[in-house]
Design a protein around this motif. Structure first.
Motif, PDB file in Angstrom:
ATOM      1  N   ARG A  62       0.848  -1.202   0.000  1.00  0.00           N
ATOM      2  CA  ARG A  62       0.000   0.000   0.000  1.00  0.00           C
ATOM      3  C   ARG A  62       0.879   1.246   0.000  1.00  0.00           C
ATOM      4  O   ARG A  62       1.740   1.430   0.859  1.00  0.00           O
ATOM      5  CB  ARG A  62      -0.937   0.009   1.201  1.00  0.00           C
ATOM      6  CG  ARG A  62      -1.910   1.194   1.180  1.00  0.00           C
ATOM      7  CD  ARG A  62      -3.058   0.976   2.131  1.00  0.00           C
ATOM      8  NE  ARG A  62      -3.964  -0.071   1.662  1.00  0.00           N
ATOM      9  CZ  ARG A  62      -4.930   0.124   0.770  1.00  0.00           C
ATOM     10  NH1 ARG A  62      -5.092   1.320   0.215  1.00  0.00           N
ATOM     11  NH2 ARG A  62      -5.710  -0.867   0.423  1.00  0.00           N
ATOM     12  N   LEU A  63       0.639   2.087  -0.973  1.00  0.00           N
ATOM     13  CA  LEU A  63       1.434   3.295  -1.160  1.00  0.00           C
ATOM     14  C   LEU A  63       0.952   4.433  -0.269  1.00  0.00           C
ATOM     15  O   LEU A  63      -0.184   4.440   0.217  1.00  0.00           O
ATOM     16  CB  LEU A  63       1.361   3.738  -2.623  1.00  0.00           C
ATOM     17  CG  LEU A  63       1.938   2.761  -3.641  1.00  0.00           C
ATOM     18  CD1 LEU A  63       1.545   3.196  -5.054  1.00  0.00           C
ATOM     19  CD2 LEU A  63       3.450   2.663  -3.523  1.00  0.00           C
ATOM     20  N   ARG A  64       1.840   5.437  -0.115  1.00  0.00           N
ATOM     21  CA  ARG A  64       1.494   6.674   0.576  1.00  0.00           C
ATOM     22  C   ARG A  64       1.812   7.850  -0.337  1.00  0.00           C
ATOM     23  O   ARG A  64       2.685   7.776  -1.195  1.00  0.00           O
ATOM     24  CB  ARG A  64       2.290   6.793   1.878  1.00  0.00           C
ATOM     25  CG  ARG A  64       1.973   5.721   2.909  1.00  0.00           C
ATOM     26  CD  ARG A  64       2.825   5.890   4.149  1.00  0.00           C
ATOM     27  NE  ARG A  64       4.248   5.729   3.831  1.00  0.00           N
ATOM     28  CZ  ARG A  64       5.230   5.870   4.715  1.00  0.00           C
ATOM     29  NH1 ARG A  64       4.955   6.201   5.968  1.00  0.00           N
ATOM     30  NH2 ARG A  64       6.487   5.695   4.354  1.00  0.00           N
ATOM     31  N   THR A  65       1.120   8.938  -0.122  1.00  0.00           N
ATOM     32  CA  THR A  65       1.369  10.140  -0.902  1.00  0.00           C
ATOM     33  C   THR A  65       2.830  10.549  -0.767  1.00  0.00           C
ATOM     34  O   THR A  65       3.376  10.595   0.337  1.00  0.00           O
ATOM     35  CB  THR A  65       0.462  11.293  -0.429  1.00  0.00           C
ATOM     36  OG1 THR A  65      -0.895  10.875  -0.509  1.00  0.00           O
ATOM     37  CG2 THR A  65       0.667  12.535  -1.285  1.00  0.00           C
ATOM     38  N   GLY A  66       3.472  10.826  -1.914  1.00  0.00           N
ATOM     39  CA  GLY A  66       4.868  11.241  -1.919  1.00  0.00           C
ATOM     40  C   GLY A  66       5.855  10.113  -2.135  1.00  0.00           C
ATOM     41  O   GLY A  66       7.049  10.364  -2.332  1.00  0.00           O
ATOM     42  N   ASP A  67       5.379   8.848  -2.111  1.00  0.00           N
ATOM     43  CA  ASP A  67       6.284   7.724  -2.356  1.00  0.00           C
ATOM     44  C   ASP A  67       6.887   7.819  -3.756  1.00  0.00           C
ATOM     45  O   ASP A  67       6.236   8.252  -4.710  1.00  0.00           O
ATOM     46  CB  ASP A  67       5.529   6.394  -2.233  1.00  0.00           C
ATOM     47  CG  ASP A  67       5.338   5.961  -0.792  1.00  0.00           C
ATOM     48  OD1 ASP A  67       5.966   6.551   0.100  1.00  0.00           O
ATOM     49  OD2 ASP A  67       4.534   5.018  -0.551  1.00  0.00           O
TER      50      ASP A  67
END
Length: 310
Positions: A62-67
């Motif tokens: 699961r990605l996060r903003t800014g990755d």
């Protein structure tokens, strides 16, 4: 040693920054950004990698903003039967992932069953080899008939082809110049030809037929001389031989088009793709616009029409 330095056989590297406020899983993010299921499989099992912030991750991550996502494509399977050609290409625009060429008349865009040694694909293989980039594999995105000249967009790898394929065809704008037989009346100088096209018989010939596939061509007459007209055309759909069929349907076949037209002494259909625009999937979908001059043979034909005595 840095993880990326170990990948000596990689074909292409792509870097993306996650900007969504509520990002999804890594696999969904890549699919949304134009990477195909096949590309994801090759990256995982055929010497590619998918990194998030420089760490290998599964597609379920699961990605996060800014990755920062780095996608390293897997190996592309080479066609051992295709050979590079030493004949030249004429690049008009070239980036790391695609190239736009000015294709001459008389050259196939992709090899056929009967001619597989000097299409644009073969010439690009030779071009890449001269630049020590033999790992690149041409993927034709917009093609032209053999005897139509002009702009052709070619991806340099399967990822480029997949990402361009995600873009709607209506976002690709192709404009042509054609020299046609006859003159248009004042009330027919512009218009949209909306006439379905289908096969005629068992050969390659097409025609306007009831029940054919939807076909639309926008046209504008630029100049007229006695017996000939210079027309600008834009394809709104992409049927085989569409411009040639539609202009013949109007009663104005192209000069040199002996399949759909009348006998004349021009050696190929007088049709040139002079303008191409598209959103660049590798540059935030910024619109790229490319245009070229008319080829010498069409300029000479038009001048001949101007000077012709009737």
């Amino acid at each position: 040693m840095h993880l990326l330095e170990k990948q000596k056989i990689m074909t292409s590297l792509f870097k993306l920054i996650v900007q969504e406020r509520d990002p999804k899983k890594l696999g969904s993010f890549l699919l949304k950004n134009g990477f195909s299921h096949q590309a994801l499989i090759k990256a995982r099992y055929h010497h590619g990698m998918i990194l998030v912030n420089h760490k290998r991750r599964y597609l379920s991550f699961r990605l996060r903003t800014g990755d920062e996502v780095i996608f390293i494509s897997g190996e592309e399977k080479k066609n051992e039967f295709l050979k590079p050609s030493s004949n030249p290409v004429k690049p008009v625009l070239e980036t790391k992932n695609y190239i736009v060429l000015d294709k001459p008349a008389g050259v196939l865009s992709i090899p056929s069953r009967y001619e597989d040694n000097d299409a644009i694909v073969n010439r690009l293989m030779g071009y890449f080899a001269k630049k020590n980039m033999s790992n690149l594999k041409p993927h034709v995105i917009t093609r032209l008939d053999r005897d139509t000249s002009g702009l052709v967009l070619v991806g340099k790898n399967a990822i480029a082809h997949a990402r361009f394929s995600k873009i709607g065809k209506e976002k690709f704008v192709k404009k042509y110049h054609a020299i046609v037989h006859g003159n248009f009346s004042e009330d027919k100088l512009t218009g949209v030809i909306d006439a379905p096209i289908g096969k005629k018989g068992s050969g390659v010939k097409r025609a306007v037929v009831e029940g054919g596939k939807k076909a639309q061509t926008k046209y504008r007459v630029l100049k007229q001389v006695s017996g000939a007209s210079l027309v600008e055309l834009r394809l709104l759909t992409g049927r085989t031989h569409q411009i040639r069929v539609h202009m013949a349907y109007l009663g104005h076949p192209l000069y040199g088009d002996h399949l759909y037209g009348i006998e004349d002494d021009f050696s190929r259909q007088a049709l040139n793709c002079f303008y191409l625009s598209f959103p660049d999937p590798f540059d935030n979908e910024k619109i790229k616009e490319i245009s070229i001059e008319e080829p010498t043979d069409m300029n000479e034909l038009w001048q001949k029409m101007i000077n012709k005595k009737f």
